[in-house]
Each structure stands twice: as structure tokens, then as C-alpha cells.
Scaffold this motif. Structure first.
Motif, PDB file in Angstrom:
ATOM      1  N   ALA A 124       0.834  -1.200   0.000  1.00  0.00           N
ATOM      2  CA  ALA A 124       0.000   0.000   0.000  1.00  0.00           C
ATOM      3  C   ALA A 124       0.875   1.258   0.000  1.00  0.00           C
ATOM      4  O   ALA A 124       0.658   2.188  -0.777  1.00  0.00           O
ATOM      5  N   HIS A 125       1.861   1.270   0.882  1.00  0.00           N
ATOM      6  CA  HIS A 125       2.789   2.402   0.992  1.00  0.00           C
ATOM      7  C   HIS A 125       3.566   2.605  -0.312  1.00  0.00           C
ATOM      8  O   HIS A 125       3.588   3.705  -0.876  1.00  0.00           O
ATOM      9  N   ALA A 126       4.185   1.542  -0.798  1.00  0.00           N
ATOM     10  CA  ALA A 126       4.988   1.641  -2.017  1.00  0.00           C
ATOM     11  C   ALA A 126       4.114   1.884  -3.243  1.00  0.00           C
ATOM     12  O   ALA A 126       4.574   2.445  -4.243  1.00  0.00           O
ATOM     13  N   GLY A 127       2.860   1.465  -3.157  1.00  0.00           N
ATOM     14  CA  GLY A 127       1.947   1.638  -4.276  1.00  0.00           C
ATOM     15  C   GLY A 127       1.306   3.012  -4.343  1.00  0.00           C
ATOM     16  O   GLY A 127       0.567   3.307  -5.284  1.00  0.00           O
ATOM     17  N   GLY A 128       1.562   3.837  -3.335  1.00  0.00           N
ATOM     18  CA  GLY A 128       1.060   5.199  -3.361  1.00  0.00           C
ATOM     19  C   GLY A 128      -0.297   5.394  -2.724  1.00  0.00           C
ATOM     20  O   GLY A 128      -1.004   6.365  -3.028  1.00  0.00           O
ATOM     21  N   ASN A 129      -0.678   4.487  -1.814  1.00  0.00           N
ATOM     22  CA  ASN A 129      -1.953   4.607  -1.112  1.00  0.00           C
ATOM     23  C   ASN A 129      -1.692   5.051   0.328  1.00  0.00           C
ATOM     24  O   ASN A 129      -1.082   4.307   1.097  1.00  0.00           O
ATOM     25  N   PRO A 130      -2.123   6.233   0.722  1.00  0.00           N
ATOM     26  CA  PRO A 130      -1.835   6.739   2.062  1.00  0.00           C
ATOM     27  C   PRO A 130      -2.337   5.799   3.159  1.00  0.00           C
ATOM     28  O   PRO A 130      -3.515   5.430   3.170  1.00  0.00           O
ATOM     29  N   LEU A 131      -1.440   5.409   4.052  1.00  0.00           N
ATOM     30  CA  LEU A 131      -1.829   4.495   5.116  1.00  0.00           C
ATOM     31  C   LEU A 131      -2.778   5.147   6.115  1.00  0.00           C
ATOM     32  O   LEU A 131      -3.468   4.453   6.856  1.00  0.00           O
ATOM     33  N   GLU A 132      -2.818   6.477   6.127  1.00  0.00           N
ATOM     34  CA  GLU A 132      -3.736   7.179   7.028  1.00  0.00           C
ATOM     35  C   GLU A 132      -5.192   6.807   6.743  1.00  0.00           C
ATOM     36  O   GLU A 132      -6.025   6.799   7.653  1.00  0.00           O
ATOM     37  N   THR A 133      -5.496   6.496   5.483  1.00  0.00           N
ATOM     38  CA  THR A 133      -6.888   6.235   5.102  1.00  0.00           C
ATOM     39  C   THR A 133      -7.104   4.893   4.428  1.00  0.00           C
ATOM     40  O   THR A 133      -8.234   4.556   4.075  1.00  0.00           O
ATOM     41  N   VAL A 134      -6.041   4.101   4.248  1.00  0.00           N
ATOM     42  CA  VAL A 134      -6.163   2.914   3.397  1.00  0.00           C
ATOM     43  C   VAL A 134      -7.158   1.892   3.933  1.00  0.00           C
ATOM     44  O   VAL A 134      -7.886   1.246   3.153  1.00  0.00           O
ATOM     45  N   VAL A 135      -7.246   1.730   5.251  1.00  0.00           N
ATOM     46  CA  VAL A 135      -8.194   0.756   5.798  1.00  0.00           C
ATOM     47  C   VAL A 135      -9.620   1.175   5.474  1.00  0.00           C
ATOM     48  O   VAL A 135     -10.424   0.375   4.964  1.00  0.00           O
ATOM     49  N   ALA A 136      -9.948   2.427   5.745  1.00  0.00           N
ATOM     50  CA  ALA A 136     -11.289   2.926   5.438  1.00  0.00           C
ATOM     51  C   ALA A 136     -11.563   2.878   3.942  1.00  0.00           C
ATOM     52  O   ALA A 136     -12.684   2.530   3.514  1.00  0.00           O
ATOM     53  N   ASP A 137     -10.559   3.209   3.147  1.00  0.00           N
ATOM     54  CA  ASP A 137     -10.724   3.198   1.688  1.00  0.00           C
ATOM     55  C   ASP A 137     -11.012   1.788   1.176  1.00  0.00           C
ATOM     56  O   ASP A 137     -11.905   1.587   0.346  1.00  0.00           O
ATOM     57  N   VAL A 138     -10.241   0.813   1.662  1.00  0.00           N
ATOM     58  CA  VAL A 138     -10.431  -0.567   1.220  1.00  0.00           C
ATOM     59  C   VAL A 138     -11.776  -1.110   1.695  1.00  0.00           C
ATOM     60  O   VAL A 138     -12.502  -1.775   0.937  1.00  0.00           O
ATOM     61  N   LEU A 139     -12.131  -0.823   2.943  1.00  0.00           N
ATOM     62  CA  LEU A 139     -13.412  -1.306   3.464  1.00  0.00           C
ATOM     63  C   LEU A 139     -14.587  -0.705   2.699  1.00  0.00           C
ATOM     64  O   LEU A 139     -15.612  -1.378   2.500  1.00  0.00           O
ATOM     65  N   ALA A 140     -14.445   0.539   2.264  1.00  0.00           N
ATOM     66  CA  ALA A 140     -15.506   1.169   1.488  1.00  0.00           C
ATOM     67  C   ALA A 140     -15.704   0.468   0.145  1.00  0.00           C
ATOM     68  O   ALA A 140     -16.818   0.453  -0.405  1.00  0.00           O
ATOM     69  N   ILE A 141     -14.634  -0.127  -0.376  1.00  0.00           N
ATOM     70  CA  ILE A 141     -14.698  -0.821  -1.664  1.00  0.00           C
ATOM     71  C   ILE A 141     -15.106  -2.280  -1.503  1.00  0.00           C
ATOM     72  O   ILE A 141     -16.015  -2.767  -2.191  1.00  0.00           O
ATOM     73  N   THR A 142     -14.439  -2.985  -0.605  1.00  0.00           N
ATOM     74  CA  THR A 142     -14.609  -4.441  -0.501  1.00  0.00           C
ATOM     75  C   THR A 142     -15.564  -4.871   0.611  1.00  0.00           C
ATOM     76  O   THR A 142     -16.096  -5.976   0.570  1.00  0.00           O
ATOM     77  N   GLY A 143     -15.707  -4.027   1.615  1.00  0.00           N
ATOM     78  CA  GLY A 143     -16.539  -4.385   2.758  1.00  0.00           C
ATOM     79  C   GLY A 143     -15.862  -5.311   3.739  1.00  0.00           C
ATOM     80  O   GLY A 143     -16.448  -5.686   4.764  1.00  0.00           O
ATOM     81  N   ARG A 144     -14.597  -5.668   3.457  1.00  0.00           N
ATOM     82  CA  ARG A 144     -13.920  -6.632   4.340  1.00  0.00           C
ATOM     83  C   ARG A 144     -12.405  -6.581   4.163  1.00  0.00           C
ATOM     84  O   ARG A 144     -11.897  -6.291   3.079  1.00  0.00           O
ATOM     85  N   ILE A 145     -11.702  -6.853   5.255  1.00  0.00           N
ATOM     86  CA  ILE A 145     -10.270  -7.130   5.224  1.00  0.00           C
ATOM     87  C   ILE A 145     -10.092  -8.404   6.032  1.00  0.00           C
ATOM     88  O   ILE A 145     -10.364  -8.444   7.223  1.00  0.00           O
ATOM     89  N   ASP A 146      -9.676  -9.465   5.376  1.00  0.00           N
ATOM     90  CA  ASP A 146      -9.625 -10.781   5.997  1.00  0.00           C
ATOM     91  C   ASP A 146      -8.270 -11.102   6.611  1.00  0.00           C
ATOM     92  O   ASP A 146      -8.185 -11.941   7.506  1.00  0.00           O
TER      93      ASP A 146
END
Length: 265
Positions: free
Chosen positions: A178-200
Motif C-alpha cells: 500500500a505504501h509503495a503503491g502510493g496509497n496513504p496508510l492514514e486512510t487505506v483501511v477505510a478506503d479498502v473497506l468502502a470498496i470491498t466491505g472486508r479485510i480478511d
């Protein structure tokens, strides 16, 4: 907060590796991570013995699919063998009682429309008999990667959401990627959950390289470019089991786990 923390280990005896780290979970390959040969259970006694040993030891098993699996590509010589290899690893992982099979999102060619890759993911999910959760992982590099950028992850999820087995497809969040890919870790959990609904599952790794570098090079926790408090916040917010893929063996992984527990608690 009691979040289970384990590590990626050698496949020969995952139970012994878990015990050496006092870990409740481990991840490993079944076979060659760079080859199409197919899965191989190296544990003495085979798949059933490994399943029973894991149950007796109270260790959860996760299997990482080979890196070469790319079901998104438009190249038939890669996509078709990738689908076959994916099914073989689903079957083998289910046989040992694994909790999930982690697979990279793959990519399409530079000149391809990304939507083709999204649809190829849909076709792959429809064509695969998912006997356990398939956990798609975000990746660090590549402009035409399917899961480096959030909008591409959304494209994959939109494509597979209408399939019958959509509930069997989960997400594995890699902090280094996520970091190396350019996705801010400050919001990445919320961003991913908004898309997928889950982090397994979370692959908790520091990064040897700077933000948005596109480089997939892991570092031990606290030894890379990711802010310590930010890394801990991601783990806390995700609330999912954690697998370390950091350099070293049992001693280094034990130290990394202790580093993380101190900051997440």
C-alpha cells in the motif's frame, strides 16, 4: 486488543515454524512460488497429517498462491495456466484445512484497457470452485496492475460482485504494498473497506523504499520508511489476523511481533 500475529514460513514443517515463533497462524507456499508445476505438500505424512497437526496445535494455516498466477492478463499463455494453477492451489489449500488462499491481483499489458482485466477476474471467479476464501492482495508496482490503486481494486470488486461466489472472495491488505503503491496508510483501511466491505488478513511489513516508489521490498518493522505509529494504526483499524512477511527467521519474526504488540495494545 488481541490480534493474532503470525508469519510467512517455510513449507516443510509449518507447525514447527509456528511453535518456534509462538504464533497462532502461519502462511506458506505449497510448491514453487515461481513455477507452474502445481502444489506440493512437503509436510511429512501429507495433507491430512498437516491438517490434523494444525488442529491439535491450534495453528491457523494460510496458503500463498504462486507469484506467477495472473488471471487478469489478456495473454492466453499466462491466463489459462494461471486459472488451472489457481484451482489446484484452492483444492490443495482446502485439503490441509487452510483458512484462506492469498493471490496477487495480477495485471494487464501496458496497452490494454484495465476493464478487460476486471472482466477476466470475474471469469476466473466464476470458473473456480472456491472451497475456501480466496483473498486478493494489493500489489506495490505496475501501472496496469489490477490491485495497486484503489480505483483498480474497485474495478475488480465491481466485476466479481455479481458472481455466485462473491462472498468467498476476500481481501488481504499488505502495508508495504500500500505504501509503495502510493496509497496513504492514514486512510487505506477505510478506503479498502468502502470498496470491498472486508479485510480478511493483513500482511504487516515495513518498506525499504519511499512512498509511491512502486518497489515491493519488505523491511523489518521499524526499520523501513513507514511511520511506526501509522503502521500500528493500520493493524488496529483493520482488526484482522496479521501475517508478517518481514526478512529473517523465527528470531526476527518474534521481535517484529513483539514490536507490533507493544504499539497496538
Amino acid at each position: 486488543m488481541s490480534i493474532p500475529i503470525g508469519a510467512h514460513v517455510d513449507q516443510t514443517d509449518p507447525i514447527a515454524e509456528a511453535q518456534a515463533r509462538q504464533a497462532p497462524l502461519v502462511q506458506f507456499f505449497l510448491g514453487d512460488p515461481q513455477g507452474y508445476k502445481g502444489p506440493e505438500v512437503q509436510y511429512a505424512g501429507g495433507a491430512q497429517a498437516l491438517r490434523e497437526a494444525a488442529g491439535e496445535a491450534g495453528v491457523d494455516l494460510y496458503v500463498h498462491a504462486p507469484y506467477i498466477v495472473n488471471v487478469a492478463t489478456t495473454n492466453n499463455r499466462i491466463r489459462i495456466p494461471s486459472r488451472k494453477l489457481l484451482q489446484q492451489h484452492v483444492d490443495a489449500a482446502a485439503e490441509i484445512g487452510a483458512k484462506g488462499l492469498i493471490v496477487h491481483g495480477g495485471h494487464v499489458n501496458k496497452s490494454d484497457d484495465p476493464s478487460i482485466g476486471f472482466d477476466n477476474w470475474r471469469k476466473a471467479v466464476e470458473a473456480t470452485d472456491l472451497k475456501l476464501p480466496l483473498l486478493i492482495e494489493n500489489t506495490a508496482g505496475g501501472d496496469n496492475a489490477m490491485t495497486r490503486y484503489l480505483d483498480r481494486i474497485a474495478g475488480v470488486w465491481d466485476a466479481i460482485s455479481g458472481t455466485e461466489q462473491a462472498d468467498m472472495v476476500g481481501f488481504c491488505l499488505d502495508t508495504c504494498h500500500a505504501h509503495a503503491g502510493g496509497n496513504p496508510l492514514e486512510t487505506v483501511v477505510a478506503d479498502v473497506l468502502a470498496i470491498t466491505g472486508r479485510i480478511d488478513l493483513v500482511h504487516c511489513n515495513d518498506s525499504r523504499d519511499a512512498f509511491d516508489s512502486g518497489a515491493d521490498r519488505h523491511a523489518n518493522l521499524g526499520a523501513g520508511h513507514i511511520d511506526a505509529d501509522l503502521l500500528a494504526a493500520v493493524i488496529r483499524d483493520a482488526g484482522a489476523p496479521v501475517c508478517l512477511e518481514t526478512p529473517g527467521g523465527a528470531a526476527e519474526h518474534t521481535a517484529d511481533a513483539a514490536w507490533l504488540r507493544e504499539r497496538v495494545a
